[in-house]
Scaffold this active site. Structure first.
Site, PDB file in Angstrom:
ATOM      1  CB  CYS A 334      82.685  16.808  61.113  1.00 49.16           C
ATOM      2  SG  CYS A 334      83.913  16.312  59.878  1.00 49.16           S
ATOM      3  CG  HIS A 432      85.047  14.312  64.825  1.00 46.64           C
ATOM      4  ND1 HIS A 432      83.702  14.072  64.644  1.00 46.64           N
ATOM      5  CD2 HIS A 432      85.588  14.450  63.579  1.00 46.64           C
ATOM      6  CE1 HIS A 432      83.441  14.047  63.351  1.00 46.64           C
ATOM      7  NE2 HIS A 432      84.565  14.275  62.680  1.00 46.64           N
TER       8      HIS A 432
END
Length: 492
Positions: A334, A432
């Protein structure tokens, strides 16, 4: 029929509210109660994507799992995601509405309270019981005016409160008595019982104190909960730097280094690595030397440019360059993906001052931050070996560049994600939860250099720990004094 609501508040932060709420959710579900978790206001950088496509605090998602229901945005209607020392991104019923400084948010609280009560009403119409969790302490005098997180909510919905304190901190009797003394008379009256958490030793040695506490406060002590060694319940927000990895530093494990950046987010990504018997996970604090490692992971961040400056200040850029020169692997997740590119652009000042900066430059791509947040649960396959992977996206950046032509994984809908460098040393993904599922974890650990990685079934381990917690509550928590506050079958 409207659900009964019971709220757990803490004499201090990290007193065990989230853990007790998780355990109580599973205990009630085990006894046949249709139960849902609720937290009016949460301040956390660990979040989860819900079934209705929104964002809530990670703890409420885990509590929903404990209840046996899908996480929903109504379970955490107000989420504050700090992006500096005084400001936060404000997420209302799962959707980010913008950034506010503390004073602006204080003025916004009446509107936030409307969302809180609306979400609670919907849950109360669907379930038999709502287990609500407070935030911090109800006795924080400077936060009492306009409170929506603790007693302000409890008073608004007229629900009883369990007050929990952590004996490991010391001064547990002062914590409980002092908290009660700082509450108004009506707030004191709604405290239905006290819980002492994380006790070690023979509870008989505490009995005289318990007797005094009950006489002094007029409140029943519902339980003295023993310290459970090795219990793992996903953290609300705080990054525990003192928790050891399961693996030994014996040369046969894989060493993973992660910078503990000031604005690190979704650090629960690394819980499976911390628990893996073959992984030595090192969370490196500010000023500590970057240790030799097989794998360096750049984690998610709520303020990517600020955390990138932090990395440079503490020597990570040169350390990573040396790490790659000696054949080490590098993974960006991310915000970490965004740092690995050549440029970062924040034209609207979404995470700080508007502007651009150089990225680390190890992947030919650039990222521009955009107000529209990407929230999605995703399934796909790793480019490494085709292994199935599942997780979730929470990000505000749009990344473009040649590096994306060789993606790290491809989602089931055909959309590519992230990048894998031509030499295979660097991988980056917006997803994630990369390590949550056994085979995906094995594949990435094998890529990182572990010859024969074991399969760690993290979801099964999490489930076992929740059940371990509830087994303890069955023995040490007395719900009888709460019989008028809970559905009848809750008493077993």
């Amino acid at each position: 029929m409207t659900a009964k609501t019971i709220m757990i508040q803490g004499a201090t932060s990290d007193a065990g509210k989230s853990t007790l709420a998780t355990g109580l959710c599973r205990l009630l579900a085990r006894r046949g109660v249709r139960v849902a978790p609720f937290k009016p206001q949460n301040m956390a950088l660990n979040s989860a994507v819900t079934a209705d496509g929104g964002e809530i605090g990670r703890s409420q998602a885990v509590q929903a799992l404990a209840c046996g229901v899908e996480p929903h945005t109504d379970m955490n209607p107000v989420l504050l995601k700090p992006n500096g020392s005084t400001g936060s991104q404000i997420v209302i019923q799962g959707r980010a509405i913008g950034n506010m400084e503390a004073k602006s948010y204080h003025d916004f609280k009446p509107k936030a309270m409307q969302a809180v009560l609306e979400s609670h009403r919907r849950l109360a119409e669907q379930y038999q019981c709502v287990v609500a969790e407070g935030a911090g302490s109800p006795a924080e005098i400077n936060l009492r005016d306009g409170d929506i997180a603790n007693m302000g909510f409890a008073e608004a919905v007229d629900c009883p409160v369990i007050l929990v304190a952590d004996i490991e901190r010391g001064g547990v009797f002062a914590h409980l008595v002092g908290t009660l003394e700082l509450l108004s008379a009506s707030e004191q009256d709604r405290v239905a019982g006290l819980v002492i958490n994380r006790f070690r030793g023979d509870v008989k040695l505490l009995q005289s104190g318990i007797d005094w506490l009950q006489q002094r406060t007029g409140k029943p002590v519902l339980g003295v909960l023993p310290y459970l060694h090795g219990l793992h319940i996903e953290a609300e927000d705080s990054l525990r730097l003192d928790l050891p990895s399961r693996a030994k530093a014996d040369g046969r494990s894989l060493r993973v280094a992660v910078p503990a950046m000031p604005c690190i987010s979704n650090h629960t990504d690394f819980d499976p690595l911390r628990l893996h018997p073959q992984v030595e996970l090192l969370l490196v604090k500010a000023g500590e030397p970057v240790p030799p490692a097989d794998l360096i992971i750049l984690p998610g961040s709520k303020s990517v440019m600020a955390d990138l400056a932090w990395l440079r200040h503490y020597g990570w850029e040169e350390a990573i360059r040396r790490h790659l020169r000696y054949g080490g692997k590098l993974l960006g997740i991310c915000g970490g993906l965004q740092m690995l590119g050549e440029k970062l652009h924040d034209p609207d000042g979404l995470e700080g001052e508007a502007g651009s900066c150089d990225g680390l430059g190890w992947l030919p791509m650039e990222t521009t931050l955009a107000a529209q947040k990407r929230l999605a649960r995703r399934r796909g396959r790793l480019a490494l070996d085709g292994t199935a992977v599942a997780g979730y996206e929470i990000h505000m950046g749009v990344t473009r560049g040649p590096a994306l032509q060789r993606p790290a994984l491809t989602f089931d809908d055909g959309v590519a994600d992230g990048a894998l460098s031509d030499d295979g040393q660097i991988m980056a993904s917006y997803l994630h939860g990369l390590f949550d599922h056994p085979e995906a974890c094995r594949a990435i650990l094998r890529w990182a250099g572990l010859a024969e990685p074991e399969a760690l079934d993290y979801p099964a381990l999490r489930e076992a720990h929740i059940n371990q917690l509830v087994d303890m509550l069955e023995k040490h928590l007395d719900l009888e004094p709460l019989k008028d506050c809970l559905p009848p079958q809750a008493l077993g």
